[in-house]
Design an enzyme around this catalytic site. Structure first.
Site, short mmCIF file in Angstrom:
data_model
loop_
_atom_site.label_atom_id
_atom_site.label_comp_id
_atom_site.label_asym_id
_atom_site.label_seq_id
_atom_site.Cartn_x
_atom_site.Cartn_y
_atom_site.Cartn_z
N ASN A 1 6.80 -18.16 20.74
CA ASN A 1 7.01 -18.45 19.31
C ASN A 1 6.84 -19.92 18.99
OD1 ASN A 1 7.66 -17.31 16.72
ND2 ASN A 1 9.63 -18.41 16.82
N ARG A 2 6.43 -20.20 17.74
CA ARG A 2 6.28 -21.60 17.29
C ARG A 2 7.61 -22.35 17.44
NH1 ARG A 2 4.71 -22.28 11.08
NH2 ARG A 2 6.60 -21.02 10.88
N ASP B 1 9.94 1.26 11.50
CA ASP B 1 8.90 0.42 12.12
C ASP B 1 8.84 0.70 13.62
OD1 ASP B 1 8.02 -0.88 9.86
OD2 ASP B 1 9.39 -2.58 10.07
N LYS C 1 14.74 -6.85 4.40
CA LYS C 1 14.95 -5.94 5.54
C LYS C 1 16.22 -6.26 6.36
CE LYS C 1 10.31 -4.40 6.81
NZ LYS C 1 9.32 -4.33 7.88
N LYS D 1 14.16 -20.00 18.29
CA LYS D 1 14.27 -18.62 17.79
C LYS D 1 13.91 -17.63 18.89
CE LYS D 1 13.30 -19.46 12.93
NZ LYS D 1 12.30 -19.21 11.88
N LEU E 1 0.84 -1.20 0.00
CA LEU E 1 0.00 0.00 0.00
C LEU E 1 0.87 1.25 0.00
CD1 LEU E 1 -2.64 -1.00 2.73
CD2 LEU E 1 -3.00 -0.93 0.25
N SER E 2 2.20 1.09 0.09
CA SER E 2 3.09 2.25 0.22
C SER E 2 3.06 3.18 -0.99
CB SER E 2 4.53 1.79 0.50
OG SER E 2 4.59 1.18 1.75
N GLY F 1 5.88 -14.16 18.29
CA GLY F 1 6.72 -14.07 17.09
C GLY F 1 8.17 -13.84 17.48
N ALA F 2 9.07 -14.20 16.57
CA ALA F 2 10.50 -14.01 16.86
C ALA F 2 11.24 -13.61 15.59
CB ALA F 2 11.07 -15.28 17.47
N ALA G 1 9.82 -8.28 12.85
CA ALA G 1 8.82 -7.39 13.47
C ALA G 1 8.86 -7.55 14.99
CB ALA G 1 7.43 -7.73 12.93
P1 NAP Z 1 9.13 -13.01 9.79
O1 NAP Z 1 10.48 -12.46 10.10
O2 NAP Z 1 8.94 -13.92 8.62
O3 NAP Z 1 8.58 -13.75 11.13
C1 NAP Z 1 7.38 -14.43 11.10
C2 NAP Z 1 7.02 -14.93 12.51
O4 NAP Z 1 5.73 -15.51 12.45
C3 NAP Z 1 7.96 -16.01 13.06
O5 NAP Z 1 8.07 -15.84 14.44
C4 NAP Z 1 7.22 -17.30 12.71
O6 NAP Z 1 7.49 -18.36 13.62
C5 NAP Z 1 5.79 -16.86 12.90
N1 NAP Z 1 4.85 -17.67 12.10
C6 NAP Z 1 4.62 -17.54 10.77
N2 NAP Z 1 3.67 -18.41 10.38
C7 NAP Z 1 3.31 -19.11 11.50
C8 NAP Z 1 2.37 -20.13 11.74
N3 NAP Z 1 1.61 -20.65 10.77
N4 NAP Z 1 2.23 -20.60 13.01
C9 NAP Z 1 2.99 -20.10 14.00
N5 NAP Z 1 3.91 -19.12 13.83
C10 NAP Z 1 4.07 -18.62 12.58
O7 NAP Z 1 8.07 -11.84 9.55
P2 NAP Z 1 8.13 -10.34 10.14
O8 NAP Z 1 8.83 -9.46 9.18
O9 NAP Z 1 8.62 -10.42 11.52
O10 NAP Z 1 6.58 -9.92 10.08
C11 NAP Z 1 5.61 -10.47 10.97
C12 NAP Z 1 4.26 -9.84 10.74
O11 NAP Z 1 4.31 -8.46 11.06
C13 NAP Z 1 3.77 -9.91 9.28
O12 NAP Z 1 2.40 -10.26 9.30
C14 NAP Z 1 3.94 -8.50 8.77
O13 NAP Z 1 3.00 -8.17 7.76
C15 NAP Z 1 3.68 -7.70 10.05
N6 NAP Z 1 4.28 -6.35 9.96
C16 NAP Z 1 3.45 -5.29 10.04
C17 NAP Z 1 3.98 -4.00 9.96
C18 NAP Z 1 3.07 -2.81 10.04
O14 NAP Z 1 3.47 -1.71 9.61
N7 NAP Z 1 1.89 -2.94 10.61
C19 NAP Z 1 5.36 -3.81 9.80
C20 NAP Z 1 6.19 -4.94 9.76
C21 NAP Z 1 5.64 -6.22 9.83
P3 NAP Z 1 8.77 -19.31 13.42
O15 NAP Z 1 9.93 -18.60 14.04
O16 NAP Z 1 8.39 -20.55 14.14
O17 NAP Z 1 8.94 -19.54 11.93
#
Ligand code: NAP
Length: 292
Positions: A160-161, A111, A75, A165, A25-26, A135-136, A139
């Site tokens: 976290n799952r 962020d 990132k 991590k 959306l940016s 989460g780990a 973000a």
């Molecule tokens: P990332 O580095 O890929 O991390 C994803 C995290 O989600 C990991 O901890 C992963 O666990 C967990 N995960 C993913 N699928 C899963 C599932 N099915 N069951 C359990 N755990 C699961 O992603 P990220 O960059 O941190 O982003 C995370 C979220 O934040 C995204 O949805 C992103 O859109 C959102 N975000 C929003 C903004 C905003 O401006 N609002 C900004 C940045 C990010 P594992 O370690 O076990 O794989």
């Protein structure tokens, strides 16, 4: 950007690099703001595969691109290719905004500004209390950095799952920010329900529940929530995730990721233009925008 036929050699180019990039959306947000403030800038999406990141950055410098956002999957890896990093980008070890200053690329993590803007109204309630981050990934690192840097929380739980991590994040923040009050848990309901229920603030910084997996939620157990809590989901697509709907049904205060998205953009906008983004109007538009 004033209008397409006014683009000329003076027009400054801003972009976003990611892969995939089609749902971002940016471009809409920044081009709207450039237009509204009558700034001679244009914002373009660039779909860059991981293997092409380094070449793409050389291209940005060669073309004189003024700055750009960085999204999944670049990132973290981009950190190694930049000339300078802000303090928060260094600690979080992730960059979402780059400014090109005469060929030198400066990396920022806005962020953390978006997270702070979302939570700062609740500072008095959060301070002195236990908080839980789900989460780990990148973000989650931004959330934990903001909580340690800007709040005075009693304890941070990382759920976290993949427990390994979460543990490595705990070790990282204990050594980098000398914050020792972190506990880790595997995301395995019903075992973590008490951890959620006892937390003043719960933040979903995982991608669970993000479209098209809208039926997923870090917890489906209503006892996870109560009316004294603040529940923040970084996901904003859908605007109300199953996780937030469940928290709301128990009377919790809910916050989605839209404000964070707009405020991280506003900080980046300011870094590129020295102007304030019209955040209220943009939030209004994005709230009405059909979900992608
Ligand atoms: P990332 O580095 O890929 O991390 C994803 C995290 O989600 C990991 O901890 C992963 O666990 C967990 N995960 C993913 N699928 C899963 C599932 N099915 N069951 C359990 N755990 C699961 O992603 P990220 O960059 O941190 O982003 C995370 C979220 O934040 C995204 O949805 C992103 O859109 C959102 N975000 C929003 C903004 C905003 O401006 N609002 C900004 C940045 C990010 P594992 O370690 O076990 O794989």
């Amino acid at each position: 950007m004033r209008s397409l036929n006014e683009i000329n050699h003076n027009t400054k180019i801003i972009g976003v690099i990611g892969h995939p990039i089609k749902h971002s959306l940016s471009p809409m947000m920044h081009n709207y703001a450039f237009n509204k403030l009558d700034l001679d800038f244009v914002y373009l999406p660039f779909d860059i595969a991981a293997a092409n990141l380094k070449d793409a950055l050389k291209g940005m410098v060669a073309l004189g691109v003024k700055g750009f956002n960085v999204t999944i999957p670049h990132k973290e890896r981009i950190v190694d290719f930049l000339d300078e990093l802000s303090d928060s980008a260094k600690i979080v070890n992730a960059v979402n905004t780059v400014v090109n200053e005469n060929g030198k690329l400066h990396g920022f993590n806005t962020d953390v500004d978006g997270i702070l803007k979302t939570l700062e109204d609740y500072k008095d309630e959060i301070n002195g209390n236990m908080v839980t981050v789900i989460g780990a990934g990148g973000a989650a690192r931004s959330v934990i950095y903001t909580l340690i840097n800007n709040f005075n929380v009693e304890k941070i739980n990382i759920v976290n799952r993949t427990i390994e991590k979460a543990e490595s994040l705990k070790d990282y923040f204990t050594s980098k920010m000398l914050f020792e009050k972190i506990k880790t848990y595997e995301l395995a309901p019903p075992d973590v329900i008490n951890v959620f229920a006892d937390s003043k603030l719960i933040v979903n910084a995982s991608s669970i529940g993000m479209s098209p997996e809208e039926d997923d939620s870090p917890t489906s157990i209503v006892e996870s929530f109560n009316s004294n809590q603040i529940v923040f989901d970084l996901v904003y697509n859908p605007r109300k995730t199953k996780f937030l709907a469940l928290a709301e049904s128990q009377g919790a205060t809910i916050l989605n990721g839209l404000k964070m998205f707009v405020e991280q953009g506003a900080k980046a906008f300011e870094l590129w233009t020295n102007e304030k983004m019209p955040t209220e109007k943009i939030s209004e538009i994005l709230n009405k925008e059909p979900e992608l």
